[in-house]
Design an enzyme around this catalytic site. Structure first.
Site, PDB file in Angstrom:
ATOM      1  N   ASP A 154       3.974 -18.715  19.527  1.00  0.00           N
ATOM      2  CA  ASP A 154       5.014 -18.173  18.646  1.00  0.00           C
ATOM      3  C   ASP A 154       5.999 -19.258  18.198  1.00  0.00           C
ATOM      4  OD1 ASP A 154       6.415 -15.928  17.406  1.00  0.00           O
ATOM      5  OD2 ASP A 154       7.959 -16.238  18.923  1.00  0.00           O
ATOM      6  N   ASP A 170       7.066 -22.847   7.333  1.00  0.00           N
ATOM      7  CA  ASP A 170       7.587 -22.923   8.700  1.00  0.00           C
ATOM      8  C   ASP A 170       9.092 -22.953   8.526  1.00  0.00           C
ATOM      9  OD1 ASP A 170       8.769 -24.098  11.088  1.00  0.00           O
ATOM     10  OD2 ASP A 170       6.716 -24.424  11.732  1.00  0.00           O
ATOM     11  N   HIS A 171       9.757 -21.851   8.863  1.00  0.00           N
ATOM     12  CA  HIS A 171      11.156 -21.750   8.440  1.00  0.00           C
ATOM     13  C   HIS A 171      12.048 -22.787   9.129  1.00  0.00           C
ATOM     14  CE1 HIS A 171      11.816 -19.193  12.016  1.00  0.00           C
ATOM     15  NE2 HIS A 171      13.101 -19.449  11.848  1.00  0.00           N
ATOM     16  N   LYS A 222      12.604 -16.978  25.598  1.00  0.00           N
ATOM     17  CA  LYS A 222      13.428 -15.819  25.237  1.00  0.00           C
ATOM     18  C   LYS A 222      14.248 -15.413  26.459  1.00  0.00           C
ATOM     19  CE  LYS A 222      10.862 -14.187  21.370  1.00  0.00           C
ATOM     20  NZ  LYS A 222      11.650 -14.487  20.170  1.00  0.00           N
ATOM     21  N   GLU A 233      16.496 -18.670  23.176  1.00  0.00           N
ATOM     22  CA  GLU A 233      16.986 -17.475  22.466  1.00  0.00           C
ATOM     23  C   GLU A 233      17.534 -16.522  23.496  1.00  0.00           C
ATOM     24  OE1 GLU A 233      14.614 -16.026  18.913  1.00  0.00           O
ATOM     25  OE2 GLU A 233      13.093 -16.911  20.193  1.00  0.00           O
ATOM     26  N   LYS A 249      15.544 -25.617   7.732  1.00  0.00           N
ATOM     27  CA  LYS A 249      16.895 -25.767   8.306  1.00  0.00           C
ATOM     28  C   LYS A 249      17.416 -27.169   7.985  1.00  0.00           C
ATOM     29  CE  LYS A 249      15.902 -22.630  12.184  1.00  0.00           C
ATOM     30  NZ  LYS A 249      16.762 -21.470  12.207  1.00  0.00           N
ATOM     31  N   HIS A 275       7.095 -24.418  15.168  1.00  0.00           N
ATOM     32  CA  HIS A 275       8.462 -24.921  14.980  1.00  0.00           C
ATOM     33  C   HIS A 275       8.758 -26.145  15.845  1.00  0.00           C
ATOM     34  CE1 HIS A 275       8.760 -21.192  12.943  1.00  0.00           C
ATOM     35  NE2 HIS A 275       9.065 -20.435  13.973  1.00  0.00           N
ATOM     36  N   ARG A 319       0.805  -1.221   0.000  1.00  0.00           N
ATOM     37  CA  ARG A 319       0.000   0.000   0.000  1.00  0.00           C
ATOM     38  C   ARG A 319       0.838   1.271   0.000  1.00  0.00           C
ATOM     39  NH1 ARG A 319      -3.380  -1.175   5.127  1.00  0.00           N
ATOM     40  NH2 ARG A 319      -1.220  -1.595   5.673  1.00  0.00           N
ATOM     41  N   LYS A 349       3.386 -17.969   9.027  1.00  0.00           N
ATOM     42  CA  LYS A 349       2.722 -18.141  10.311  1.00  0.00           C
ATOM     43  C   LYS A 349       2.397 -16.768  10.928  1.00  0.00           C
ATOM     44  CE  LYS A 349       5.403 -18.192  14.143  1.00  0.00           C
ATOM     45  NZ  LYS A 349       6.500 -17.294  14.435  1.00  0.00           N
TER      46      LYS A 349
HETATM   47  C1  BG6 Z   1      10.038 -16.923  14.680  1.00  0.00           C
HETATM   48  C2  BG6 Z   1       9.468 -16.360  15.947  1.00  0.00           C
HETATM   49  O1  BG6 Z   1       9.101 -17.754  14.041  1.00  0.00           O
HETATM   50  O2  BG6 Z   1      11.212 -17.676  14.980  1.00  0.00           O
HETATM   51  C3  BG6 Z   1      10.493 -15.497  16.662  1.00  0.00           C
HETATM   52  O3  BG6 Z   1       8.317 -15.590  15.646  1.00  0.00           O
HETATM   53  C4  BG6 Z   1      11.770 -16.255  16.869  1.00  0.00           C
HETATM   54  O4  BG6 Z   1       9.992 -15.025  17.894  1.00  0.00           O
HETATM   55  C5  BG6 Z   1      12.251 -16.915  15.570  1.00  0.00           C
HETATM   56  O5  BG6 Z   1      12.756 -15.334  17.330  1.00  0.00           O
HETATM   57  C6  BG6 Z   1      13.420 -17.843  15.844  1.00  0.00           C
HETATM   58  O6  BG6 Z   1      13.932 -18.325  14.648  1.00  0.00           O
HETATM   59  P1  BG6 Z   1      15.450 -18.825  14.557  1.00  0.00           P
HETATM   60  O7  BG6 Z   1      15.574 -19.383  13.181  1.00  0.00           O
HETATM   61  O8  BG6 Z   1      16.313 -17.631  14.822  1.00  0.00           O
HETATM   62  O9  BG6 Z   1      15.612 -19.870  15.629  1.00  0.00           O
END
Ligand code: BG6
Length: 510
Positions: free
Chosen positions: A242, A184-185, A348, A223, A189, A247, A47, A155
């Protein structure tokens, strides 16, 4: 190398952070490794009022996420890449007539010969997913009679089981399930995918992969960062939504699943769904009370630096009861896993950033060596997802000298030793898969719903349950004081260090 068909990638939400931070660098890597098709167009849609030239500058030529890579690649390759980018302003709302967008797509398709193949990447808030899908369908941008069409969504896939179902039904009105790619990243990996290979390409692990030999399974995702600039989003989400629902349950499904009959996407996805459906859903308050811990980080000082507590973070409610730490103990109700506890935690503001799976094997049935020195030291298989990616086996060896004193030794493998191999970043791998129509590493609707089915009662209990507590932990420590209570009777969490072979308890904080 599989050939990738000519195509166009239409990114909705193209002026947002994800596009510049993740998508464009992933595409740039694919460009440098010659993995993009001959005819390829990226059309950014959002936008903001921007020209093609301004868009190229923002996400490629002047992007801070590409500075180093641009220097290395040289001006010609960079120009080649930037020239593939175009931009279309949707006006003030995503809910509008997409006819102008359709005309633009058709013009670019004719001019640059992208064969009518299109991926729509929705990098917008999920509340817009159905609206965008509908508007695309209204102008027939979803039909596959002239090239294929795919839809990638980020997500969160819903906020609860109910909203996930609504979202799935909403999208499936306009796109077939086979056209929908839920990213889903973590599945992108290498080390997560290696769980499948470790289990099913080796005959030494799989025979032991069951209740007869495994005592318990531990999964840690830690993290060191806090919620950073995402307080507003995170406060409505929390650690369970989250990280755990998506994940971590993806990782669980790969540990738990039965061997698929082959590596075809649907074979693997079918087994993952079955695995998620076999998780014992915790419904009664007593078990929920005993088997779940939630906590929030509070202000502290690490190496002389003041760290804010969660409730002081920008965008977070000063009385928030959103968890930044979640630890769950659960069982899997099937033949293979009967009676084996799983301990999974995510948080976290931990002492370090690390994700790993630890398979704890049972002690030998009969102890021969009385001076073993091994009591409480089980065999472990540690699969390190990140960082210092690798696999470590801990086993007993004889201490040289008289008698039979046993100590524990490490057998290790590190991905970094594969120096010849280019390890693709998660988004790079996942985008290439979607471009080639391979959905193995994408979550299917029933998979997402099965994960929510497990998570929903925990969230409901945390919101409305009796005697529910929110514990605090100082930013920079391994969770609240009672974190080990969950594992009581078995031991304690393996608090991993920065390096795979570090013994628990030691780590560098900064
Ligand atoms: C994301 C979360 O999907 O994954 C974040 O929303 C998180 O809160 C992140 O920090 C962590 O990804 P990675 O690949 O750094 O472990």
């Amino acid at each position: 190398m599989k050939k990738t068909a000519d195509q166009m990638l239409v990114i909705f939400g193209a002026s947002g952070d994800l596009t510049a931070r993740k998508l464009v660098p992933a595409l740039f890597n694919l460009h440098l490794s010659n993995n993009l098709p001959d005819n390829f167009v990226v059309l950014g849609v959002s936008r903001s009022d921007m020209t093609d030239k301004a868009f190229r500058k923002k996400v490629v030529l002047e992007s801070t996420y590409l500075t180093e890579k641009i220097k290395d690649a040289g001006p010609e390759r960079v120009k080649d890449f930037a020239d593939k980018f175009f931009y279309e302003d949707l006006g003030s709302s995503y809910d509008t007539d997409y006819q102008r967008l359709r005309n633009r797509i058709e013009d670019l398709n004719d001019m640059l010969k992208t064969a009518g193949n299109i991926i729509y990447y929705l990098s917008t808030p999920p509340t817009l997913y159905e609206t965008i899908a509908k508007n695309l369908a209204d102008v027939k941008l979803n039909t596959q009679n002239n090239g294929w069409k795919r839809l990638i969504v980020e997500k969160p896939f819903g906020y609860s089981l109910e909203t996930a179902r609504e979202l799935n039904i909403g999208l499936q009105q306009y796109f077939n399930e086979s056209q929908i790619y839920r990213i889903d990243h973590y599945l992108g990996k290498e080390t997560v995918q290696n769980l499948l290979v470790t289990r099913f390409a080796n005959s030494i692990f799989e025979p032991l992969w069951n209740r007869n030999y495994i005592n318990h399974v531990e999964i840690t995702n830690a993290e060191s960062v806090g919620v950073e600039k995402r307080g507003g989003y995170y406060d409505k989400s929390g650690a369970l939504r989250d990280m755990f629902q998506n994940h971590l349950l993806q990782i669980v499904s790969l540990v738990v699943m039965e061997p698929p009959i082959g590596d075809a996407p649907e074979e693997i996805r079918n087994e993952k769904v079955k695995a998620l459906k076999s998780l014992r859903i915790i419904r009664d308050e007593k078990t929920l009370h005993e088997n779940t811990i939630r906590a929030q980080y509070v202000a502290s000082e690490v190496n002389g630096k003041k760290i804010k507590g969660y409730r002081e973070e920008e965008g977070v409610d000063a009385n928030s009861t959103t968890e930044t730490y979640a630890a769950i103990k659960f069982f899997v109700d099937n033949w293979r896993w009967h009676g084996v506890p799983f301990y999974v935690r995510t948080a976290k503001r931990m002492p370090t950033k690390v994700t790993e799976v630890v398979i704890h094997f049972k002690s030998p049935h009969h102890q021969i060596f009385s001076d073993a020195g091994m009591s409480g030291k089980d065999n472990k298989l540690i699969i390190r997802i990140q960082p210092d990616e690798g696999v470590l086996i801990k086993f007993g060896v004889k201490v040289p000298g008289q008698g039979f004193k046993v100590e524990r030794a490490n057998l290790d493998f590190y991905y970094s030793s594969l120096t010849e191999t280019h390890v693709m970043q998660a988004y790079e791998r996942l985008l290439l898969d979607a471009m080639q129509g391979d959905a193995t590493l994408y979550a299917r609707a029933d998979e997402v719903e099965a994960a929510w089915e497990f998570v929903d009662p925990i969230l409901e209990y945390w919101e409305n349950g009796k005697d529910i507590r929110m514990y605090g932990y100082a930013a920079g420590v391994w969770g609240p004081e009672n974190a080990d209570d969950l594992i009581d009777g078995i031991g304690y969490w393996r608090n991993p260090g920065e390096n795979l072979a570090d013994d628990p308890g030691y780590c560098v904080i900064c």
